[in-house]
Design a protein around this motif. Structure first.
Motif, PDB file in Angstrom:
ATOM      1  N   ALA A 437    -132.516 -18.055  37.823  1.00 49.76           N
ATOM      2  CA  ALA A 437    -131.714 -17.613  36.671  1.00 49.76           C
ATOM      3  C   ALA A 437    -132.919 -16.371  36.044  1.00 49.76           C
ATOM      4  N   TRP A 464    -119.424 -23.761  38.925  1.00 54.89           N
ATOM      5  CA  TRP A 464    -119.439 -22.890  37.723  1.00 54.89           C
ATOM      6  C   TRP A 464    -120.545 -23.074  36.701  1.00 54.89           C
ATOM      7  N   ASP A 465    -121.030 -24.396  36.391  1.00 55.70           N
ATOM      8  CA  ASP A 465    -122.187 -24.573  35.584  1.00 55.70           C
ATOM      9  C   ASP A 465    -123.242 -23.789  36.072  1.00 55.70           C
ATOM     10  N   ALA A 467    -123.406 -21.001  37.823  1.00 56.64           N
ATOM     11  CA  ALA A 467    -123.129 -19.648  37.826  1.00 56.64           C
ATOM     12  C   ALA A 467    -123.172 -18.983  36.064  1.00 56.64           C
ATOM     13  N   MET A 468    -122.746 -20.007  35.221  1.00 56.88           N
ATOM     14  CA  MET A 468    -122.860 -19.757  33.908  1.00 56.88           C
ATOM     15  C   MET A 468    -124.037 -20.078  33.179  1.00 56.88           C
ATOM     16  N   ASN A 469    -125.107 -20.644  34.009  1.00 56.77           N
ATOM     17  CA  ASN A 469    -126.490 -20.898  33.656  1.00 56.77           C
ATOM     18  C   ASN A 469    -126.293 -21.712  32.422  1.00 56.77           C
ATOM     19  N   SER A 471    -123.940 -21.775  30.077  1.00 53.67           N
ATOM     20  CA  SER A 471    -123.223 -21.379  28.872  1.00 53.67           C
ATOM     21  C   SER A 471    -121.760 -21.780  29.352  1.00 53.67           C
ATOM     22  N   GLY A 478    -124.847 -15.413  32.435  1.00 56.26           N
ATOM     23  CA  GLY A 478    -124.978 -16.567  33.466  1.00 56.26           C
ATOM     24  C   GLY A 478    -126.187 -16.398  34.264  1.00 56.26           C
ATOM     25  N   HIS A 485    -122.877  -9.726  33.645  1.00 56.92           N
ATOM     26  CA  HIS A 485    -122.543 -10.565  33.314  1.00 56.92           C
ATOM     27  C   HIS A 485    -121.451 -11.148  34.260  1.00 56.92           C
ATOM     28  N   LEU A 486    -120.691 -12.499  33.879  1.00 58.77           N
ATOM     29  CA  LEU A 486    -119.999 -13.169  34.862  1.00 58.77           C
ATOM     30  C   LEU A 486    -118.726 -12.515  34.105  1.00 58.77           C
ATOM     31  N   SER A 554    -115.595 -16.243  34.209  1.00 61.00           N
ATOM     32  CA  SER A 554    -116.338 -17.036  33.131  1.00 61.00           C
ATOM     33  C   SER A 554    -115.404 -17.872  32.221  1.00 61.00           C
ATOM     34  N   CYS A 589    -120.699  -9.621  39.841  1.00 57.14           N
ATOM     35  CA  CYS A 589    -121.103  -9.405  38.210  1.00 57.14           C
ATOM     36  C   CYS A 589    -120.610  -8.143  37.847  1.00 57.14           C
TER      37      CYS A 589
END
Length: 593
Positions: A437, A464-465, A467-469, A471, A478, A485-486, A554, A589
């Motif tokens: 991250a 997905w979780d 990839a979004m880190n 969020s 992410g 950003h995504l 996202s 990205c």
């Protein structure tokens, strides 16, 4: 004619029976005394007339006790009989005294409990509390397989007399019920104590042992062991492995001691000679003796050497990062505990300088070299460490390029991605392959075939979780580099419309839309995005690689998230929200405005 009797003789015991030797009883002025162990003396008190001593075997027929006169009759106490004195005076009828009887009884004996029982021996005995008035000439214990043991069977002889005694019972049969009974014999006969029973334990055998194959063999150590299937009926007090340079090791040689009891055990064999054949044999000891398992042999490897290492050429060189590595052909006879690449601005890098650590063991490995200075010559050298020391591969050199141009972006791992501008948007032209991250925390990802080299082709796959880190906001950074950003679902639509898709087509849900737009976006397409058909990863398994590609947005859609789909067999772009977020897809990205 009646003659007055001046004295009536009284000299008798209770019930007329003389007690055991050495006792004395007085009654009515008369005395009967037993002196010593061999005489009985009957003594008259005062009387008038003539006293004659008589004896009888049945108290009916009396005879004169020959050769005896006076006031005292002495008889052998080992002889049973009836005795009396007859007194006459003048012509009067004789007057007989009361009768004294010497009567023997059987001894009194008790059987002791049986103790110290083994499969073939035991200890018993008894206590003779009374001899019955006659010496006990024999005593012991009778033994039988039936409940009524007697002296007609098997008996011990353990001395004579009264008191306690022990009897050693030998020649017994293992696992058998016996009946024991103490006895004592005098002239009256044989008396028995109570019958006691006992069971001998089963026959003790040698333990049953198996030898395990020797493992974890080094030049000077190894691990052996064995398994004790049965203790043979007696506790295993010692067990271990015997070791020898000959084919028949035994406990007279070199052996380990590894506890007691049944079951499995391990033995650490130390002090071995390198490159030598040994013979090992598990053993177990009980009271019966020592049993051995089968003999197994093994050879210690040659003496430990330094590992054999080769340095790979450095690749994926950017202004600040590169990928090195090496190959460990041999561990030298001891495990490689550390390996990596040492880096230096001089020609002889070493572990005293800057080095990576990339696992352990033999085989190939990659090393990510980071923090490099642009446009600089470096010297790299693979290394491997074992218990012998540190070995190095050949030194290779490489030059970093000048600082990256504005048409690329670098992630936290040092991976460099080209950038393509489409309309007003700037997109990464490669799939993301970062492993951390933005704050440096490691993240979970998947790579096709679990081969790090495929990350350069397909990128990495993320849920997905991840990839979004963590969020849930649209257009969140992410795991993208800082300033990126995504992309949201709407930002994907803007891209697609810039490549020729209509708004009506872009807004279609769960459908393939925009003829020709997918072809532009795929690898080799005119857009410059070069999106590979990387498939998806579900539960760690890859699906549809080379057939379909999936990219996360996202933007959430209920419990799902919008994605874009490309297919080798379609020129269109799919917009779907039907797969769980736990599926791992590719990530592209988008640069912040």
């Amino acid at each position: 004619m009646q003659q007055r009797i001046y004295h009536i003789l009284l000299f008798f015991l209770m019930a007329g029976i003389i007690p055991a030797a050495g006792q004395e009883l007085r009654k009515g002025g008369s005395v009967i005394s037993l002196e010593g162990d061999s005489l009985v003396r009957l003594v008259l008190g005062e009387y008038r007339g003539v006293a004659v001593w008589q004896e009888s075997t049945d108290s009916l027929t009396w005879v004169t006790a020959a050769g005896i006169s006076g006031d005292t009759l002495t008889v052998n106490p080992l002889r049973e009989g009836y005795f009396r004195a007859e007194v006459t005076e003048g012509t009067c009828l004789p007057v007989g005294s009361q009768t004294a009887r010497i009567l023997f009884t059987l001894p009194r004996i008790a059987t002791a409990e049986v103790t110290d029982i083994t499969e073939t021996t035991a200890l018993c005995g008894g206590i003779v509390s009374s001899d019955g008035g006659a010496p006990v000439t024999a005593r012991g214990v009778c033994l039988s397989l039936r409940e009524n043991a007697s002296v007609t069977g098997t008996c011990t002889t353990d001395g004579s007399g009264t008191g306690g005694f022990f009897s050693l019972l030998t020649g017994l049969i293992p696992d058998t019920v016996y009946y024991a009974q103490a006895y004592a014999q005098n002239s009256k006969g044989i008396a028995y104590g109570a019958v006691v029973s006992f069971r001998t334990p089963p026959e003790i055998r040698l333990p049953e042992v198996a030898t395990w194959e020797v493992m974890d063999i080094t030049a000077t150590t190894a691990t052996g062991g064995g398994y004790i299937f049965s203790d043979g009926g007696a506790p295993v007090t010692a067990r271990g492995v015997c070791l020898s340079l000959r084919k028949n090791p035994s406990v007279t040689g070199t052996c380990t001691t590894d506890g007691s009891g049944t079951g499995g055990f391990f033995s650490l064999l130390t002090g071995l000679i390198p490159d030598t054949v040994y013979y090992a044999q598990a053993y177990a000891r009980n009271s019966k003796g020592i049993a051995y398992g089968a003999v197994v042999s093994f050879r210690t490897p040659p003496e430990i050497r330094l590992p054999e290492v080769a340095t790979w050429e450095v690749m994926d060189i950017t202004a600040t990062t590169a990928t090195g590595g090496g190959y460990i052909f041999s561990d030298g006879g001891a495990p490689v505990t550390a390996r990596g690449v040492c880096l230096s601005l001089r020609k002889n890098p070493s572990v005293t300088g800057t080095c990576t650590t990339d696992g352990s063991g033999t085989g190939g490995f990659f090393s990510l070299l980071t923090g490099l200075i642009p446009d600089t010559v470096y010297y790299a050298q693979a290394y491997a460490r074992n218990s012998k020391g540190i070995a190095y591969g050949a030194v290779v050199s490489f030059r970093t390029p000048p600082a990256e141009d504005p048409n690329s972006v670098t992630d936290i791992d040092g991976n460099v991605y080209p950038v393509v501008k489409i309309g007003d948007q700037e997109w990464m032209a490669r799939n993301l392959r970062v492993t951390k991250a933005p704050d440096g925390t490691p993240i979970s990802s998947y790579v096709v075939g679990n081969d790090p080299g495929n990350a350069l082709i397909y990128g990495r796959h993320y849920t997905w979780d991840v990839a979004m880190n963590g969020s849930a906001e649209e257009s969140a950074q992410g795991i993208c580099p800082d300033g990126w950003h995504l992309p949201s679902d709407e930002e994907f639509k803007i891209l697609e419309m810039a490549l020729g898709m209509t708004r009506q087509e872009a807004d279609q849900s769960n459908a393939w839309r925009g003829t020709g737009v997918g072809t532009q976006m795929k690898e080799g397409g005119s857009s410059g995005l070069d999106i590979p058909i990387a498939g998806m990863c579900v539960g760690g398994s890859f699906l549809y690689v080379g057939q379909s590609g999936y990219i996360y947005s996202s933007t959430e859609a209920g419990s799902y998230a919008w994605r874009r789909c490309l297919s080798t067999n379609a020129s269109t772009v799919g917009r779907w929200n039907t797969f769980p977020k736990s599926y791992a897809f590719s990530v592209r990205c988008l640069k912040n405005n």
